[in-house]
Design a protein around this motif. Sequence first.
Motif, PDB file in Angstrom:
ATOM      1  N   LEU A   1      41.572  38.593  39.596  1.00  0.00           N
ATOM      2  CA  LEU A   1      40.545  39.604  39.883  1.00  0.00           C
ATOM      3  C   LEU A   1      40.757  40.859  39.042  1.00  0.00           C
ATOM      4  O   LEU A   1      39.817  41.607  38.796  1.00  0.00           O
ATOM      5  N   LYS A   2      42.020  41.069  38.616  1.00  0.00           N
ATOM      6  CA  LYS A   2      42.305  42.242  37.780  1.00  0.00           C
ATOM      7  C   LYS A   2      41.770  42.062  36.368  1.00  0.00           C
ATOM      8  O   LYS A   2      41.258  42.993  35.761  1.00  0.00           O
TER       9      LYS A   2
ATOM     10  N   ILE B   1      39.485  39.822  35.250  1.00  0.00           N
ATOM     11  CA  ILE B   1      38.107  39.346  35.043  1.00  0.00           C
ATOM     12  C   ILE B   1      37.188  40.535  34.731  1.00  0.00           C
ATOM     13  O   ILE B   1      37.320  41.603  35.341  1.00  0.00           O
TER      14      ILE B   1
ATOM     15  N   VAL C   1      41.515  44.945  50.859  1.00  0.00           N
ATOM     16  CA  VAL C   1      41.108  44.159  49.688  1.00  0.00           C
ATOM     17  C   VAL C   1      40.722  42.737  50.113  1.00  0.00           C
ATOM     18  O   VAL C   1      39.669  42.222  49.740  1.00  0.00           O
TER      19      VAL C   1
ATOM     20  N   PHE D   1      44.947  37.547  42.926  1.00  0.00           N
ATOM     21  CA  PHE D   1      44.917  39.005  42.780  1.00  0.00           C
ATOM     22  C   PHE D   1      44.852  39.384  41.298  1.00  0.00           C
ATOM     23  O   PHE D   1      44.033  40.209  40.888  1.00  0.00           O
TER      24      PHE D   1
END
Lengths: 126, 358
Positions: B288-289, B291, B156, B285
């Motif tokens: 990013l989940k 958005i 990732v 982290f």
Amino acid sequence: MATIAAFLYPVVRYVLPPKRAAVSEDSVVAAKAGELAPNSAKVFKFGTAPAVLVNTPDGTLTALSAICTHLTCTVRFDGETGTLFCPCHNGSFDLAGNVLSGPPPRPLETYTVTISGPDVIVSRRR
Amino acid sequence: MAKGAARAVWKFLDDRFLISTLLGFAGKKTVPEHGRSFWYFFGGICLFLTGIQVATGGLLLLYYTPHVDAAHESIQFIMGGVKFGWLIRSVHSWTANILIGMMFVHMFSTFFLKAYRKPRELTWVTGFLLLVLFMAFGFSGYLLPWNELSYFATRVGTDIAGSLPLVGKGLKTVILGGPEVSQATLSRFFWFHIGLLPVAALTLVAVHVLLVQTLGMSKPIGERGTREIPFFPDFLYKDALGWTVILVLVGVLCVFLPWEVGTKADPLASTPLGIKPEWYFTFMFSTLKIIPAHILSLEGEKLAILGFMAGGLLWMLVPFLDRRARRGEKSPLFTWVGLALAAYIVVMTVLTYAVPSL
């Protein structure tokens, strides 16, 4: 300046990884026929990347890339919802590869599945 | 006779290393004492923890093998087959995490006290770069045990680097040593962790400490007529007390919660449920989940990554942007921005653990 560049050039070239021939397979034996129970899945190696073979409850075999299009985690099959789920950022896909929810920007690549004697063959679409 | 020999040795060394001059400097150095001088101790704690990192990291090299077929096994051997191996590795891992936490506290306390103002702009910039470098230490060290969590965290993390415009693809290949996480990646991360990053970090630490010693501690804006205490031995004694408290805390954590080895990485396995990176990356982290996949016509993920980079750059340049603080005036706007950022980091970090389905 030129002397510094002359010293740095070999170092930079050394750090850049050399190009190697890509291991690209067009088809692979993903499983044995009857190996997968209905509503289950198997992750297998396709070229250098993982792919997933799903046997749906009605016995249809489907194969897709297992690399999430968001940040490349490996998706897993969720038997309860019949979808592929990425645990990294909660993206989910249907078995046609379409994004159902979460941040993945693109669908998963899908492959062709054929049965040849005892083998389940997965091939790239042309 | 013995006294005479000792005096001769002292003179020999003093003539060459100018020890008396250095001690004279240390003897004259003072530190301001006021209601907020407690925050001064976090810099010393970071330095102390860095020393522990170097010492324990060096010891781990005796048994660690940077190979995909042996890395995980060598960590298992350190934890179970080497006398006190569990202690050395746990101290290394726990202090690495505490160090990053202390660096965040040190950075935000410096920010809120506006200690970055003239002439300490470069102290702030080097401090921020050190935080980035130590986060890179954390990221590169995380892969070395070659376990499931570290393997996917690396995939990732490097894909985030790969999604940068223009340079992303090439950068990802250089970091990974090829197209995917493999032996080449482990070799490179090992090199980053014990070769490249230590040289960069120790150089920056030296510059940062030199600046602190040369310029002295900053007094908060509006603090006048504060008394000064000698750096040596008064402040150093207090510093050492803080180090002792941290050392006891690390000892307790290592005994009761030795650092886990995890399951060996399997590149063909599905990503385990509930995966998350080290706590200090979780605010990014979780962003990013949540958005959306697309914002206007841009990919949400790329937008978030560019946002983090721009935010980091602005944060590093704060001493040059906060003109009121430069003039020695209070700058409430920057205080509010700092509070909002601190709140965002804390809330997103807590949510990552409290609401896994976020």
